[in-house]
Design a protein around this motif. Structure first.
Motif, PDB file in Angstrom:
ATOM      1  N   GLY A   1      61.806  21.034  72.868  1.00  0.00           N
ATOM      2  CA  GLY A   1      60.411  20.827  72.499  1.00  0.00           C
ATOM      3  C   GLY A   1      60.281  20.080  71.181  1.00  0.00           C
ATOM      4  O   GLY A   1      60.993  19.108  70.930  1.00  0.00           O
ATOM      5  N   ASN A   2      59.395  20.578  70.333  1.00  0.00           N
ATOM      6  CA  ASN A   2      59.148  19.930  69.043  1.00  0.00           C
ATOM      7  C   ASN A   2      59.885  20.612  67.886  1.00  0.00           C
ATOM      8  O   ASN A   2      59.585  20.349  66.719  1.00  0.00           O
ATOM      9  N   ARG A   3      60.826  21.484  68.206  1.00  0.00           N
ATOM     10  CA  ARG A   3      61.559  22.168  67.146  1.00  0.00           C
ATOM     11  C   ARG A   3      62.365  21.157  66.326  1.00  0.00           C
ATOM     12  O   ARG A   3      62.973  20.241  66.880  1.00  0.00           O
ATOM     13  N   PRO A   4      62.367  21.289  64.997  1.00  0.00           N
ATOM     14  CA  PRO A   4      63.164  20.376  64.176  1.00  0.00           C
ATOM     15  C   PRO A   4      64.657  20.535  64.478  1.00  0.00           C
ATOM     16  O   PRO A   4      65.120  21.617  64.837  1.00  0.00           O
ATOM     17  N   GLU A   5      65.400  19.444  64.313  1.00  0.00           N
ATOM     18  CA  GLU A   5      66.813  19.442  64.706  1.00  0.00           C
ATOM     19  C   GLU A   5      67.624  20.484  63.960  1.00  0.00           C
ATOM     20  O   GLU A   5      68.475  21.157  64.558  1.00  0.00           O
ATOM     21  N   HIS A   6      67.364  20.657  62.652  1.00  0.00           N
ATOM     22  CA  HIS A   6      68.166  21.614  61.897  1.00  0.00           C
ATOM     23  C   HIS A   6      67.984  23.041  62.413  1.00  0.00           C
ATOM     24  O   HIS A   6      68.871  23.882  62.293  1.00  0.00           O
ATOM     25  N   GLU A   7      66.843  23.283  63.065  1.00  0.00           N
ATOM     26  CA  GLU A   7      66.563  24.633  63.574  1.00  0.00           C
ATOM     27  C   GLU A   7      67.339  24.914  64.854  1.00  0.00           C
ATOM     28  O   GLU A   7      68.061  25.903  64.950  1.00  0.00           O
TER      29      GLU A   7
END
Length: 598
Positions: A90-96
């Motif tokens: 989805g739209n989760r940031p990559e570092h997460e």
């Protein structure tokens, strides 16, 4: 164990069929359930009822408060305008998401070979299916409902999924239920089995092997019913108990009871008798691939392939999607010419291919089954017995009333079985099966394997169904890096090689040297010990090649020997059996040594 969800006196029907009537069952923490049954009996409907995506017409489906359910449906639910990345994280940031080990594992295991930013609508059906499965597995669910999760996965992908589910549900928390026809997968992940039949759901303990034993016992008690089905399951049980060591080393059922049930059951195939039939039909020459290579433009698909196919050979071909398996089959069937090397065919060779496209049925769509079959041979010989096409149809799971059904109205599984029948009645002596398990349930797979057990000819199978490969073939090869490799250790050896290759590729990408388990063992050996093992390995390798050549010469003797000389034939049969036993022992030692010397 805590209750998660369940059905209480659930009723569901279609206008012409009662699917379920007053069924009650449930899932608790720690349950790992495989759902089996004939196609059309309601397996997918049961999964959807429990998941809450289909409402019951009577009774109710309950769910403990706060329980989350993830569903893999056979329907494509992805946004075709989105990307793989958007579908999975989805739209989760990559570092997460990149810091989540589960997410990294799922991405690597299912879509690591795909462009992360590719548009969903541009993917193949199989690639979309893998993306859909990955999008589900990255989530945190209490219960997973999986409808045919192994579809479009290769052998490596199915092995990865089994390991993932076993890790994910290692404790007694959470549960899953899966509909699948993959019997190896059922054994690898399930602790219980639900059989859907005749409007009910019957529970069994354990995976597929345990289910087969309990079903044989059930049918034995009700000895007046389902005679043909019972005998087929006895044969299946006999193979499970006598089959590959990796399967029988960890039985989930009572071994003494299983052995008692099969003590008078003969081996599933009489290899010597089949070898005689094959030699008589084929002669000594079948198909020889000699230093063959195939390229399409600048793309090299196969190289340096040498394979002399022997009369009666039953071989499974493994390899990743796109590795060149279909190209290899096309060389054998004669539909593709080699770019390099030579393909030599015996004069009596007649090749037939069970394709994935069902081409044989295209021109008969409006005709009933009876008419199509009636144009063919009046009889067929199977296992030394003559059968009519109708009897063979029955053996393949057709009911008498289905013979009047037009081809266009047959289910996918029925069409697949009819396609096999038309091919067998044409009497080829080399049979190629390209992914033959599509659209078949576990009962129909067992029926198809039963027919193949008595088929006298060369059998070459390409399939991601590990159970089928182990069940109907006697040896396995793999297409790896454009080359054809023999696998003395079977599917397990192929998976080991695949893992080592992936680890080496990952290490190369990271710039770190990769040390395999074999290399570690090799480093631990003393110099004299290592040299002794290498010397033995070379000796075993030479002896294996020599013994294999001796077996081929024995097959030629069968062809030329006086068929009325029963004493001579018996002596040849015994010599062949001894040679096969010697080859099996040499292959086992070869595999042990190869792991030690690297």
């Amino acid at each position: 164990m805590a209750h998660l969800l369940g059905a209480e006196k659930v009723h569901f029907e279609y206008p012409n069929q009662v699917v379920f009537d007053q069924i009650s069952l449930g899932l608790e923490d720690g349950d790992r359930i495989g759902i089996v049954g004939r196609n059309g009996d309601g397996k997918t409907t049961l999964l959807r009822l429990l998941a809450g995506t289909t409402e019951p017409m009577g009774g109710r489906v309950t769910r403990r408060g706060g329980v989350t359910v993830g569903v893999l449906d056979q329907r494509d639910s992805l946004d075709h305008d989105g990307t793989i990345a958007e579908a999975i994280v989805g739209n989760r940031p990559e570092h997460e998401w990149a810091s989540d080990s589960r997410v990294r594992d799922v991405i690597s295991g299912l879509v690591g070979d795909l462009d992360w930013h590719a548009r969903i609508g541009d993917l193949s059906g199989g690639q979309r299916r893998r993306t859909q499965l990955a999008a589900l597995l990255v989530g945190d669910w209490d219960v997973l409902m999986l409808d045919e999760p192994t579809n479009h996965l290769d052998v490596e992908g199915i092995s990865w999924l089994a390991e993932h589910l076993n890790r994910r549900f290692a404790g007694n928390k959470g549960a899953f239920a899966t509909v699948t026809h993959d019997r190896w997968f059922l054994d690898a992940v399930c602790s219980g089995t639900w059989e859907v039949h005749d409007g009910i759901v019957e529970p069994f303990e354990g995976g597929y092997a345990a289910y087969v034993l309990q079903r044989v016992e059930r049918d034995r008690i009700a000895s007046a019913t389902e005679e043909k089905r019972r005998n087929l399951m006895r044969k299946e049980l006999a193979w499970l108990r006598r089959g590959p060591p990796a399967r029988t080393a960890k039985p989930k059922f009572r071994i003494d009871a299983a052995n008692q049930l099969i003590e008078d059951e003969p081996p599933v195939r009489d290899r010597i008798a089949l070898a005689q039939v094959a030699a008589a039909r084929l002669g000594k020459d079948v198909v020889d691939l000699l230093d063959v290579g195939v390229s399409f433009g600048d793309t090299e698909v196969l190289r340096d392939v040498t394979w002399r196919i022997a009369p009666g050979e039953r071989t499974g071909i493994l390899g990743r999607n796109g590795a060149g398996k279909s190209t290899l089959l096309a060389l054998i069937s004669g539909t593709l010419r080699a770019t390099e090397g030579r393909v030599k065919r015996g004069v009596t060779v007649k090749v037939a291919t069970l394709t994935q496209e069902l081409d044989e049925l295209a021109e008969h769509e409006a005709e009933p089954v009876r008419t199509v079959v009636g144009r063919l041979k009046a009889n067929y010989t199977s296992g030394g017995k003559e059968m009519t096409p109708g009897q063979l149809l029955e053996r393949l799971g057709f009911r008498a009333g289905e013979l009047s059904t037009p081809i266009r109205d047959l289910s996918g599984g029925q069409r697949r079985r009819l396609q096999l029948l038309l091919i067998l009645l044409d009497e080829p002596n080399v049979l190629i099966l390209d992914e033959p398990t599509n659209d078949l349930d576990t009962d129909m797979l067992a029926a198809m394997e039963d027919v193949l057990d008595s088929w006298g000819g060369c059998l070459i199978v390409v399939s991601h169904d590990r159970y089928l490969i182990e069940r109907v073939t006697d040896q396995q090869y793999a297409v790896i890096g454009g080359e054809l490799r023999h696998l003395p250790g079977g599917v397990e050896e192929y998976l080991r090689r695949s893992r080592e290759r992936d680890a080496a590729t990952a290490a190369e990408a990271s710039g770190k040297p990769q040390v395999s388990a074999a290399q570690q063992k090799r480093a631990a050996l003393g110099g004299a010990e290592l040299r002794a093992l290498e010397k033995e390995f070379s000796a075993v390798d030479r002896k294996l090649a020599k013994t294999t050549d001796a077996r081929a010469k024995l097959m030629t003797k069968f062809e030329t020997h006086d068929q009325s000389d029963f004493d001579g034939l018996l002596a040849l049969q015994q010599e062949l059996a001894d040679t096969d036993a010697q080859i099996a022992g040499l292959e086992e030692r070869w595999l042990e040594l190869s792991e030690q010397v690297g």
